[in-house]
Write a protein that holds these residues in place. Structure first.
Motif, PDB file in Angstrom:
ATOM      1  N   VAL A  44      35.883  44.798  44.431  1.00 36.52           N
ATOM      2  CA  VAL A  44      36.244  43.398  44.222  1.00 36.52           C
ATOM      3  C   VAL A  44      36.958  42.916  45.477  1.00 36.52           C
TER       4      VAL A  44
ATOM      5  N   ASP B 206      38.882  39.231  47.182  1.00 35.02           N
ATOM      6  CA  ASP B 206      39.330  37.878  46.825  1.00 35.02           C
ATOM      7  C   ASP B 206      38.590  36.843  47.672  1.00 35.02           C
TER       8      ASP B 206
ATOM      9  N   TRP C  68      36.558  37.268  43.711  1.00 37.81           N
ATOM     10  CA  TRP C  68      37.379  36.754  42.618  1.00 37.81           C
ATOM     11  C   TRP C  68      38.582  35.994  43.144  1.00 37.81           C
TER      12      TRP C  68
ATOM     13  N   TYR D  53      45.655  38.341  39.358  1.00 34.38           N
ATOM     14  CA  TYR D  53      44.234  38.097  39.096  1.00 34.38           C
ATOM     15  C   TYR D  53      43.385  39.276  39.563  1.00 34.38           C
TER      16      TYR D  53
ATOM     17  N   TYR E 204      41.131  41.776  37.251  1.00 31.40           N
ATOM     18  CA  TYR E 204      39.669  41.730  37.367  1.00 31.40           C
ATOM     19  C   TYR E 204      39.115  43.070  37.845  1.00 31.40           C
TER      20      TYR E 204
END
Length: 499
Positions: free
Chosen positions: A298, A300, A323, A329, A333
């Motif tokens: 993941v 950002d 994300w 956050y 996630y």
């Protein structure tokens, strides 16, 4: 009955000493930040502790909580006032003393405790205080929990309870450092600069790096809450330049920069080049993808597009999901998607099992870089940087914008770019290929050049990042477009840094 908090109290008055002051804007999207004592006083912190008790009750979570504080001169007082409220709300409090945020997260696992309340303003300027909170390890509060806490505190809807208990754990720091060092020592001799900006990490980071086999050159590792040289912020170019000078002067293999509460890590290569944390993430992703088949990562929305386009990651079957920016956050996630690692441009890295416990720890990130270098068969970190496809990146740039106004400004900028894309308009001479609006707006042009505008989650400012896979000129053109649009808003003030 505990009095209802107010937002209009003034220091050095009788009311300030007998009533709680809590400014509503201190409740951010996923943690809390106030100027102390002008936006929150000690009784206001009592109120926050009482409010947290109500939140834990509503979520059905046992009221057991780890509490620690960073090295600002007022943080211990802030923590004491918060704990008074927690105890009045019926919490069993486990006080770990002076700590890094990841040390507090570690303590949740080590002590088998549900909650955490870490008193820190992270990299914010002196005068700020804050709390990073959680009730389900390894996660921290998100907007739902923060919104409910805000409602409870500002309404004074508390539910005091008997049964509060206090424990002080004087050895948690040693247990944390021992846990990090409980691994094979590095076989490759590495000389590393450990820059701490005179923040809390100075008490811990050099010791851990030495324990795993590094030769450590400490830089600004003496604790000094006035932060005499620069704020401990590994996105700040002042800090990165200081690390670069130390790396070159000492012939170090790599330089690490840790923020004020130790949950972020910045990196400088052996040639003195600052490597933005998202680029470090791509390098780490390559290293991890060579060991773990078809990994999921993941990143950002501030991060480089290389996570999606890098041919080495594509060949390894790696998949990267973009994300929202923000440690809470990203942590949540990454956990929900069962990704191996979450990478954030600010230097928060979230290593999930088997690589970590899921929370952000700057020291875990630094050790991952050391392991990457050990596996690199004699290559330097500069060699690994040069092996990536060339992109032209900006640092994170932040113009001032009041908390009460910043989200409205971003909404209007988002609408402006959405209308432009719908009508076939151009930015810097190119049409818009894609818009991502999960967190502000990320505008991608035809050649892959992109720019991001979002509201900071923890400071009164906006956040801007731009990147081009094509040229420095296209990167700057993307920024100039954003800069010109923001100039139309009188609410937007001076930038902390610009390209």
């Amino acid at each position: 009955m505990f009095p209802k908090p107010r937002a209009d109290l003034v220091p050095n008055t009788a009311d300030f000493e007998r009533l709680p002051l809590v400014k509503p804007t201190g409740f951010r999207e996923y943690d809390a930040r106030w100027l102390f004592p002008n936006e929150i006083n000690l009784m206001g912190l009592n109120a926050v502790g009482l409010g947290m008790a109500r939140v834990f009750d509503e979520y059905g979570v046992a009221k057991r909580i780890v509490v620690g504080h960073d090295y600002r001169w007022y943080s211990a007082s802030v923590k004491q006032a918060l704990m008074t409220g927690l105890l009045a709300g019926g919490f069993e409090v486990f006080d770990i003393g002076l700590a890094l945020s990841p040390m507090a997260y570690f303590a949740q696992f080590e002590l088998d405790v549900e909650g955490v309340a870490m008193v820190t303003a992270s990299h914010n300027d002196n005068g700020w205080t804050g709390i990073k909170m959680g009730l389900a390890r390894p996660l921290t509060f998100g907007p739902d929990e923060m919104g409910r806490l805000k409602e409870i505190v500002l309404s004074g809807d508390f539910a005091p309870s008997d049964g509060g208990r206090y424990h002080f754990l004087p050895d948690l720091a040693e247990r944390y450092m021992k846990d990090l060092a409980d691994r094979p020592r590095l076989k490759r001799p590495l000389k590393v600069v450990a820059a701490c900006g005179n923040g809390t990490a100075g008490a811990f980071a050099p010791k851990v790096l030495e324990a795993v086999g590094c030769e450590v050159v400490p830089l600004d590792a003496e604790l000094d809450h006035s932060f005499p040289r620069y704020n401990p912020n590994p996105e700040d170019m002042k800090m990165l330049h200081a690390i670069a000078e130390a790396v070159v002067a000492n012939g170090a293999d790599v330089g690490f920069g840790f923020d004020g509460d130790g949950d972020r890590c910045g990196v400088v290569d052996n040639e003195g080049h600052e490597i933005f944390a998202d680029t470090v993430g791509v390098m780490l992703a390559r290293d991890i993808a060579a060991i773990h088949k078809n990994p999921v990562f993941v990143a950002d929305v501030k991060s480089t597009g290389l996570f999606a386009t890098d041919p080495v990651l594509q060949e390894a079957g790696a998949k990267t999901l973009y994300w929202k920016t923000g440690h809470s956050y990203m942590k949540r996630y990454t956990f929900e998607q069962k990704a191996l690692v979450g990478f954030e441009k600010s230097g928060h890295f979230f290593f999930q099992p088997p690589l970590g416990r899921g929370y952000d720890d700057g020291l875990v990130a630094a050790l991952a870089v050391c392991d990457m270098l050990e596996r690199a068969e004699g290559k330097t970190i500069a060699d690994l940087r040069r092996a990536l496809p060339k992109t032209y990146q900006s640092p994170t740039m932040s113009p001032h914008c009041d908390d009460e106004k910043k989200y409205g400004v971003v909404e209007r900028v988002v609408a402006d770019y959405e209308a432009l894309a719908k009508n076939g308009g151009t930015v810097a001479g190119q049409k818009i290929r894609d818009l991502v609006t999960v967190n502000g707006v990320r505008v991608t042009l035809e050649d892959g050049t992109w720019g991001l505008v979002r509201a900071s989650s923890n400071k009164p400012e906006l956040v801007i990042v731009v990147e081009s896979p094509v040229s420095e000129e296209n990167k700057i053109a993307m920024f100039r477009d954003i800069e010109a649009r923001l100039a139309a808003f009188p609410e937007v003030g001076d930038y902390n840094q610009k390209i």
